[in-house]
Design an enzyme around this catalytic site. Sequence first.
Site, PDB file in Angstrom:
ATOM      1  N   HIS A   1      33.625  24.936  13.917  1.00 19.19           N
ATOM      2  CA  HIS A   1      33.239  25.296  13.241  1.00 19.19           C
ATOM      3  C   HIS A   1      31.577  26.059  13.700  1.00 19.19           C
ATOM      4  O   HIS A   1      31.376  26.278  14.423  1.00 19.19           O
ATOM      5  CB  HIS A   1      32.164  23.695  13.012  1.00 19.19           C
ATOM      6  CG  HIS A   1      31.585  23.971  11.470  1.00 19.19           C
ATOM      7  ND1 HIS A   1      30.218  24.062  11.362  1.00 19.19           N
ATOM      8  CD2 HIS A   1      32.398  23.580  10.721  1.00 19.19           C
ATOM      9  CE1 HIS A   1      30.465  23.738   9.820  1.00 19.19           C
ATOM     10  NE2 HIS A   1      31.144  23.960   9.133  1.00 19.19           N
TER      11      HIS A   1
ATOM     12  N   GLU B   1      38.165  18.611   9.174  1.00 24.62           N
ATOM     13  CA  GLU B   1      39.360  19.005   8.030  1.00 24.62           C
ATOM     14  C   GLU B   1      40.650  18.274   8.904  1.00 24.62           C
ATOM     15  O   GLU B   1      41.147  17.984   8.028  1.00 24.62           O
ATOM     16  CB  GLU B   1      39.750  20.225   8.436  1.00 24.62           C
ATOM     17  CG  GLU B   1      39.069  21.071   7.142  1.00 24.62           C
ATOM     18  CD  GLU B   1      38.790  20.830   6.200  1.00 24.62           C
ATOM     19  OE1 GLU B   1      39.114  20.634   5.741  1.00 24.62           O
ATOM     20  OE2 GLU B   1      38.792  22.591   5.526  1.00 24.62           O
TER      21      GLU B   1
HETATM   22  N1  CMC Z   1      41.792  26.532  18.080  1.00 23.64           N
HETATM   23  C1  CMC Z   1      41.083  27.800  19.168  1.00 23.64           C
HETATM   24  N2  CMC Z   1      39.841  28.767  19.013  1.00 23.64           N
HETATM   25  C2  CMC Z   1      38.723  28.640  18.658  1.00 23.64           C
HETATM   26  C3  CMC Z   1      38.604  27.466  17.880  1.00 23.64           C
HETATM   27  C4  CMC Z   1      39.802  26.934  16.763  1.00 23.64           C
HETATM   28  N3  CMC Z   1      39.316  25.959  16.200  1.00 23.64           N
HETATM   29  N4  CMC Z   1      37.974  27.910  16.631  1.00 23.64           N
HETATM   30  C5  CMC Z   1      36.897  28.887  17.018  1.00 23.64           C
HETATM   31  N5  CMC Z   1      37.727  28.727  18.553  1.00 23.64           N
HETATM   32  C6  CMC Z   1      37.792  30.367  19.634  1.00 23.64           C
HETATM   33  C7  CMC Z   1      37.455  31.134  19.211  1.00 23.64           C
HETATM   34  O1  CMC Z   1      39.279  31.611  19.500  1.00 23.64           O
HETATM   35  C8  CMC Z   1      36.745  31.711  19.744  1.00 23.64           C
HETATM   36  O2  CMC Z   1      37.597  32.098  20.762  1.00 23.64           O
HETATM   37  P1  CMC Z   1      36.822  33.670  22.269  1.00 23.64           P
HETATM   38  O3  CMC Z   1      35.594  33.560  22.228  1.00 23.64           O
HETATM   39  O4  CMC Z   1      37.617  33.512  23.353  1.00 23.64           O
HETATM   40  O5  CMC Z   1      37.815  34.755  21.117  1.00 23.64           O
HETATM   41  C9  CMC Z   1      35.560  31.262  19.581  1.00 23.64           C
HETATM   42  O6  CMC Z   1      36.004  30.269  19.313  1.00 23.64           O
HETATM   43  C10 CMC Z   1      34.385  31.253  18.590  1.00 23.64           C
HETATM   44  O7  CMC Z   1      35.043  31.967  17.486  1.00 23.64           O
HETATM   45  P2  CMC Z   1      35.185  32.347  16.088  1.00 23.64           P
HETATM   46  O8  CMC Z   1      35.965  32.384  15.228  1.00 23.64           O
HETATM   47  O9  CMC Z   1      33.940  33.796  16.597  1.00 23.64           O
HETATM   48  O10 CMC Z   1      33.757  30.953  15.191  1.00 23.64           O
HETATM   49  P3  CMC Z   1      33.420  30.679  14.020  1.00 23.64           P
HETATM   50  O11 CMC Z   1      32.253  30.286  14.058  1.00 23.64           O
HETATM   51  O12 CMC Z   1      33.852  33.004  13.103  1.00 23.64           O
HETATM   52  O13 CMC Z   1      34.583  30.181  13.858  1.00 23.64           O
HETATM   53  C11 CMC Z   1      35.993  28.708  12.503  1.00 23.64           C
HETATM   54  C12 CMC Z   1      34.900  28.444  12.655  1.00 23.64           C
HETATM   55  C13 CMC Z   1      35.525  27.319  11.800  1.00 23.64           C
HETATM   56  C14 CMC Z   1      36.447  29.562  11.446  1.00 23.64           C
HETATM   57  C15 CMC Z   1      37.118  28.069  13.221  1.00 23.64           C
HETATM   58  O14 CMC Z   1      36.417  27.080  14.489  1.00 23.64           O
HETATM   59  C16 CMC Z   1      38.641  28.271  13.507  1.00 23.64           C
HETATM   60  O15 CMC Z   1      38.642  28.813  13.061  1.00 23.64           O
HETATM   61  N6  CMC Z   1      38.617  26.784  13.157  1.00 23.64           N
HETATM   62  C17 CMC Z   1      39.795  26.830  12.429  1.00 23.64           C
HETATM   63  C18 CMC Z   1      40.377  26.224  11.101  1.00 23.64           C
HETATM   64  C19 CMC Z   1      39.600  25.045  10.849  1.00 23.64           C
HETATM   65  O16 CMC Z   1      39.533  24.286  11.386  1.00 23.64           O
HETATM   66  N7  CMC Z   1      38.744  25.199   9.340  1.00 23.64           N
HETATM   67  C20 CMC Z   1      37.977  24.749   9.247  1.00 23.64           C
HETATM   68  C21 CMC Z   1      36.504  24.417   9.050  1.00 23.64           C
HETATM   69  S1  CMC Z   1      35.470  22.875   8.746  1.00 23.64           S
HETATM   70  C22 CMC Z   1      35.411  23.141   6.775  1.00 23.64           C
HETATM   71  C23 CMC Z   1      34.133  24.031   6.605  1.00 23.64           C
HETATM   72  O17 CMC Z   1      33.564  23.356   6.982  1.00 23.64           O
HETATM   73  O18 CMC Z   1      34.148  25.038   5.800  1.00 23.64           O
END
Ligand code: CMC
Length: 361
Positions: free
Chosen positions: A244, A303
């Site tokens: 998240h 989710e």
């Molecule tokens: N699985 C694997 N790696 C992950 C995940 C995940 N679900 N989430 C984050 N990471 C890793 C990402 O690969 C990155 O690693 P590195 O630094 O080694 O490249 C690091 O964590 C930071 O990721 P980020 O993309 O900068 O983080 P963010 O804050 O932009 O992402 C997120 C938030 C929700 C988009 C992400 O955690 C994600 O893609 N989760 C999976 C999709 C999901 O479950 N979405 C529902 C979100 S909750 C509903 C809502 O409130 O909207």
Amino acid sequence: MSDGLEDVVAAETVLSEVDGQAGRLIIRGRSLDELAGRTRFEEVARLLFDGFFDDLPADFGPALGAARLAVFAEVAALDTGLLDRTPIEAMRALTARLADGDDLEVAFRLLAAPAVFTAAVVRAQAGEAPVRPDPALSHAADILRMTRGRPATRAEAEALDAYLVTVSDHGLNASTFAARVIASTRAGLTSAVLGGISALKGPLHGGAPGPVIDMLDAIGEPANARAWLEAALARGDRLMGFGHRVYRVRDPRADALKRAVGRLSDGSNVRPGRLAFAEAVESAALAILREKKPNRPLDTNVEFYTALLLEALGLPPSTFTCVFAMGRVAGWIAHAREQLAGGRLIRPQSRYVGPLPQVAA
Ligand code: CMC
């Protein structure tokens, strides 16, 4: 500049507070635990709208029931072209038929729209006639009845209420921000809600719970979990239902929904062993994420148990994002009104990093 606007405060709100360090969600002064499983969606929608519209009815039930009937008229516009689209695209297209405006009547219709249109779309896609709304029912009970074509039990309606309440508002998430940007231009509530639906649809926001079911189905049994999850990470895939932007600990909504699944299990809605299997996959995923992503605290988000709960309610995975919209629409409308009441046009700047003209001016 902050990549992805991380940690940037872009609005002041009285609507909700997401504490990412403590894992706490407050909606209008109440903690999520006070609301989820104890309150109907209608009551939380009223709580969110309070102070942003004049002359709010004390009980939203009749007005929301009447709005379900009013928007049902638009279901006639569901043509074969729309039926080829995903439910959220078809639901969005029907919502776009509603008149724009900023008054309470528009707000009630928008509150009803994702529910009525999604139900009609999935039934039409299955070759079944739409079910006319019953304004005497609670919103949650009517959603289940309109979608599945049979009445909901009290436990099922309560479980869906717990879900709708849990997702009704959540700070300045991507779809709410999109809705506030649109509201800030004075475009109207329908435009703001359409922006919200469009942002929610993406897999990084509201599109994750369908893929959670795909993941559970592909894993099949607990013994396969570790290898499957490791292979997914090795491919560079995200594990759906984890991570998240704001929470650095477990998303409190995950537990609210897990409790709702537990309550439904007593009524045998949940497939035998399904919850225990999901818990095994969750533990494996958390262990692997801790190993492979040591620099980023990644935990379960809303989710993961959304998927289990909506599956137990007999709703097809293709509708899960639409069901998210049925709850979040209350937050979008309240945020749009809050933006309209006090906010200026949202118009940030970009920094140009492209080439400069070759010819001197
Ligand atoms: N699985 C694997 N790696 C992950 C995940 C995940 N679900 N989430 C984050 N990471 C890793 C990402 O690969 C990155 O690693 P590195 O630094 O080694 O490249 C690091 O964590 C930071 O990721 P980020 O993309 O900068 O983080 P963010 O804050 O932009 O992402 C997120 C938030 C929700 C988009 C992400 O955690 C994600 O893609 N989760 C999976 C999709 C999901 O479950 N979405 C529902 C979100 S909750 C509903 C809502 O409130 O909207």
